[in-house]
Scaffold this motif. Structure first.
Motif, mmCIF file in Angstrom:
data_model
loop_
_atom_site.group_PDB
_atom_site.id
_atom_site.type_symbol
_atom_site.label_atom_id
_atom_site.label_comp_id
_atom_site.label_asym_id
_atom_site.label_seq_id
_atom_site.Cartn_x
_atom_site.Cartn_y
_atom_site.Cartn_z
ATOM 1 N N ARG B 160 0.856 -1.191 0.000
ATOM 2 C CA ARG B 160 0.000 0.000 0.000
ATOM 3 C C ARG B 160 0.888 1.237 0.000
ATOM 4 O O ARG B 160 1.596 1.493 0.972
ATOM 5 C CB ARG B 160 -0.852 -0.120 1.263
ATOM 6 N N PRO B 161 0.901 2.005 -1.088
ATOM 7 C CA PRO B 161 1.771 3.175 -1.133
ATOM 8 C C PRO B 161 1.178 4.327 -0.327
ATOM 9 O O PRO B 161 -0.006 4.629 -0.455
ATOM 10 C CB PRO B 161 1.808 3.542 -2.621
ATOM 11 N N VAL B 162 1.981 4.924 0.543
ATOM 12 C CA VAL B 162 1.580 6.176 1.176
ATOM 13 C C VAL B 162 2.660 7.175 0.772
ATOM 14 O O VAL B 162 3.621 6.789 0.126
ATOM 15 C CB VAL B 162 1.436 6.047 2.712
ATOM 16 N N GLU B 163 2.530 8.438 1.134
ATOM 17 C CA GLU B 163 3.474 9.434 0.678
ATOM 18 C C GLU B 163 4.905 9.018 1.056
ATOM 19 O O GLU B 163 5.229 8.907 2.225
ATOM 20 C CB GLU B 163 3.168 10.801 1.316
ATOM 21 N N GLY B 164 5.730 8.764 0.051
ATOM 22 C CA GLY B 164 7.145 8.504 0.307
ATOM 23 C C GLY B 164 7.491 7.127 0.837
ATOM 24 O O GLY B 164 8.647 6.857 1.140
ATOM 25 N N GLN B 165 6.523 6.254 1.006
ATOM 26 C CA GLN B 165 6.855 4.879 1.407
ATOM 27 C C GLN B 165 5.772 3.893 0.979
ATOM 28 O O GLN B 165 4.665 4.280 0.610
ATOM 29 C CB GLN B 165 7.123 4.767 2.914
ATOM 30 N N THR B 166 6.156 2.629 0.988
ATOM 31 C CA THR B 166 5.181 1.588 0.701
ATOM 32 C C THR B 166 5.053 0.729 1.945
ATOM 33 O O THR B 166 6.045 0.201 2.441
ATOM 34 C CB THR B 166 5.629 0.724 -0.495
ATOM 35 N N LEU B 167 3.843 0.616 2.453
ATOM 36 C CA LEU B 167 3.613 -0.209 3.632
ATOM 37 C C LEU B 167 3.217 -1.598 3.173
ATOM 38 O O LEU B 167 2.467 -1.752 2.215
ATOM 39 C CB LEU B 167 2.480 0.378 4.473
ATOM 40 N N VAL B 168 3.736 -2.593 3.853
ATOM 41 C CA VAL B 168 3.308 -3.955 3.576
ATOM 42 C C VAL B 168 2.413 -4.357 4.748
ATOM 43 O O VAL B 168 2.849 -4.362 5.899
ATOM 44 C CB VAL B 168 4.513 -4.899 3.434
ATOM 45 N N ILE B 169 1.148 -4.634 4.439
ATOM 46 C CA ILE B 169 0.157 -4.890 5.477
ATOM 47 C C ILE B 169 -0.309 -6.331 5.398
ATOM 48 O O ILE B 169 -0.621 -6.823 4.321
ATOM 49 C CB ILE B 169 -1.081 -3.989 5.288
#
Ligand SMILES: Cc1cc2nc3c(=O)[nH]c(=O)nc-3n(C[C@H](O)[C@H](O)[C@H](O)COP(=O)(O)OP(=O)(O)OC[C@H]3O[C@@H](n4cnc5c(N)ncnc54)[C@H](O)[C@@H]3O)c2cc1C
Ligand SMILES: Nc1ncnc2c1ncn2[C@@H]1O[C@H](COP(=O)(O)O)[C@@H](O)[C@H]1O
Lengths: 327, 264
Positions: B160-169
């Motif tokens: 899941r891309p958020v501003e400036g990073q990609t979170l792996v959930i």
């Protein structure tokens, strides 16, 4: 009777993000118009020391929910906690910054509370004691003025970069209060297992103050270097049209437009972009628009504050040099 | 894996939006309607997961009868069956009401995953997906650009891309995921697919069929009340930069950005 303006702060790695100051500032303006107070709600792990800073931007009170499970953000933990706080505190207005996180939170929280919510708003006012907001729809092809009926808190998210931040006032202080809440592990069904940081340090398009975008006129991925140079110089971020993304020249995350990112920078420079309706939809709330295109009839010129009819491969490097004189 | 995909019909992106005389809605006469582009990613992802793990893909749309056409498109792509929630009383409903009706239609189905688009490109809300998840009491993850089901089919991992990073959930199943561009390249419906789609089951449900009270839906019941729609603010006519050479034009542009627009 619901009363008070609440704003939700957003933290990352222990620091408030810029959008937090935007919503606290707007919360202050709304609260003054309504004759109410501003409560900033801070969720996180070890944020209490920083909480008082929000007073300088307009918070009267800061409610802090401190728990290791509240950082990094997850939808379920945040919704569980804020829902309890809202039910106990009964605010009239709930304002959330429309970042990726804020929009995610607002969407689920509004259903949890059973209230109406307006996403990604660009204008806020108080009329007859109600929140009245303006939001672009159809990606900016029309604007809707909306209010809320039989629904408290009146809830909205704000588009990043649109709201002005108050001059910090060091003489202001706020009461910092520990929030009372409970969080049941069994209710937390999602967890962040990894965070891949974008090491380029590039500011996201939705939050960028300046954007230099390139379209099909860039001719190939290798030519984006001239845009990167200009962007680096002015502290901007490079974006792209869908044609450039579909050609594989730029990542999906760079696409500006109706099916990409909707952006509101202070300065948007479109290079080799024709100005298709879907592209214009995503950038028309930019404050100053510059178009560089060799076709004088390109539709982008109808939206541009400044148009340069010329070959971008001549103009962009020359512009980069010229701008150096002013920095 | 049984998968539900929510599908919204929206005006084609080429549409010039015209405001209706009531000042609160848009003129729909000449609109060409399409499947919300983000929902296409949801349909595609559901089909890929089904191809890997087996199961059924059900497409659910809410709106007037014309939505049938978009549901048929999804069936032609390979989905197995469709549900159209349609009722005159739904006209003008807000996101929460739409989510309530959809929830009523899907709650008793057997599902492991639900896909929705990350936002409708008409109202630009991005609320119905999360709201359905909340009402169903299942987790939701927004802006999926990569979705992986574990071998035991008990969990899902989403980038899941958020501003400036990609979170792996990571999430337990069932879960609802909203699709973002980058998740996949949606397939086109094949000719045999289109023929087959005509025979696939497509059920219609009214509010009464769903056991819902019509007075909770439609324009009158909106909690988000539209006061007025307006065209976008006019931008003042721009300047075409004068100059003999590209260098001169660049110099003049830099000067104007600094002195006049004050953005440098
Ligand atoms: C469902 C759908 C969704 C869409 N969503 C989006 C979206 O979100 N965002 C988006 O951008 N598009 C979107 N589009 C695509 C959109 O319709 C256009 O096709 C696209 O924006 C065109 O990109 P472009 O301006 O880069 O290319 P073109 O239209 O090909 O324009 C290239 C321009 O570059 C100029 N040029 C060429 N060489 C030079 C040079 N050397 N110097 C200066 N100028 C030069 C040309 O004069 C021309 O104006 C969507 C389309 C559809 C169907
Ligand atoms: N009327 C609808 N029928 C089916 N799905 C919908 C409807 N409205 C919204 N959705 C789903 O929810 C997503 C987000 O829509 P929205 O919240 O309206 O921006 C869409 O991409 C759809 O997947």
């Amino acid at each position: 009777m619901a009363e008070g303006v609440w704003v939700i702060a957003e933290e990352r790695d222990g620091e408030f993000r810029k959008i937090t100051y935007e919503v606290v500032s707007e919360g202050r303006r709304l609260a003054d118009a309504l004759g109410q107070s501003v409560t900033a709600v801070v969720l996180g792990n070890g944020m209490k020391d920083k909480a008082a800073d929000l007073a300088q931007y307009g918070a009267d009170k800061v409610l802090v929910a401190d728990d290791a499970r509240l950082s990094p953000y997850t939808t379920d933990a945040y919704v569980a906690v804020i829902s309890q706080l809202v039910k106990n505190g009964d605010p009239a207005v709930l304002l959330i910054g429309g970042s990726v996180q804020g929009k995610d939170l607002a969407a689920r929280l509004s259903a949890n509370l059973g209230v109406g919510m307006a996403q990604d708003c660009t204008g806020f006012a108080a009329e007859d004691g109600n929140l009245v907001i303006i939001r672009p729809i159809y990606a900016g092809k029309a604007y809707a003025k909306v209010t809320f009926e039989n629904s408290w808190p009146q809830m909205a998210t704000s588009r990043p970069n649109v709201l002005s931040i108050n001059e910090p006032d060091a003489s202001r202080s706020a009461e910092v209060v520990d929030a009372e809440f409970s969080l049941d592990d069994a209710a937390l069904k999602t967890k962040v297992v990894d965070v891949a940081k974008d090491e380029s340090g590039k500011i996201d398009l939705t939050e960028a103050d300046k954007i230099v975008s390139g379209g099909r006129g860039m001719k190939g991925p290798e030519n984006y270097e001239i845009l990167e140079k200009l962007a680096d110089l002015i502290g901007g971020t490079v974006g792209a049209s869908r044609s450039a993304v579909d050609a594989g020249w730029r990542p999906h995350s760079d696409q500006v437009g109706q099916t990409g990112k909707v952006v509101s920078p202070n300065l948007y420079i479109a290079c080799g972009i024709s100005g298709a309706i879907q592209h214009l939809a995503g950038m028309s709330t930019s404050k100053v628009i510059v178009a560089i295109n060799k076709d004088p009839d390109a539709p982008i010129f109808q939206k541009a504050d400044y148009g340069v009819v010329a070959d971008l491969f001549d103009v962009v490097p020359a512009l980069t040099e010229e701008i150096k004189k002013y920095l | 894996m049984n998968i539900i995909v929510l599908l919204k019909q929206v005006p084609d992106t080429e549409t010039q939006i015209k405001i209706a005389p009531d000042g609160k809605s848009i003129v729909t006469d000449d609109i060409k309607w399409i499947m919300n582009p983000y929902d296409e990613f949801g349909v595609e992802e559901a089909l890929r997961i089904k191809e890997k793990f087996g199961g059924e893909v059900t497409v659910v749309g809410l709106g007037p009868k014309r939505v049938t056409e978009s549901i048929r498109t999804a069936l032609a792509m390979g989905a197995d069956k469709g549900i159209l929630i349609t009722d005159d009383a739904l006209e003008g409903s807000d996101s929460l009401a739409v989510a309530k009706a959809i929830t009523a239609a899907v709650k008793d189905l057997d599902y492991d995953l639900i896909f929705t688009g990350q936002r409708g490109i008409d109202d630009d809300m991005g609320v119905v997906g999360a709201s359905v998840a909340e009402l169903l009491g299942i987790p939701n993850i927004s802006l999926g650009i990569k979705v992986e089901i574990s071998e035991d089919q008990k969990t899902v991992t989403v980038n899941r891309p958020v501003e400036g990073q990609t979170l792996v959930i990571e999430s337990s199943l069932p879960a609802l995921i909203t699709a973002q561009k980058g998740l996949n390249e949606p397939r086109y419906a094949s000719l045999p697919g289109i023929m087959k789609a005509k025979r696939k089951p497509l059920e219609e449900k009214s509010l009464a069929d769903l056991g819902l009270d019509a007075s909770e839906f439609g324009t009158e019941a909106r909690k988000v009340k539209i006061l007025e729609l307006t065209p976008p603010p006019e931008r003042a006519a721009g300047k075409i930069i004068e100059g003999e050479t590209p260098q001169e034009k660049a110099a003049e542009l830099a000067r104007l950005l600094h002195e006049e627009a004050k953005v440098l």
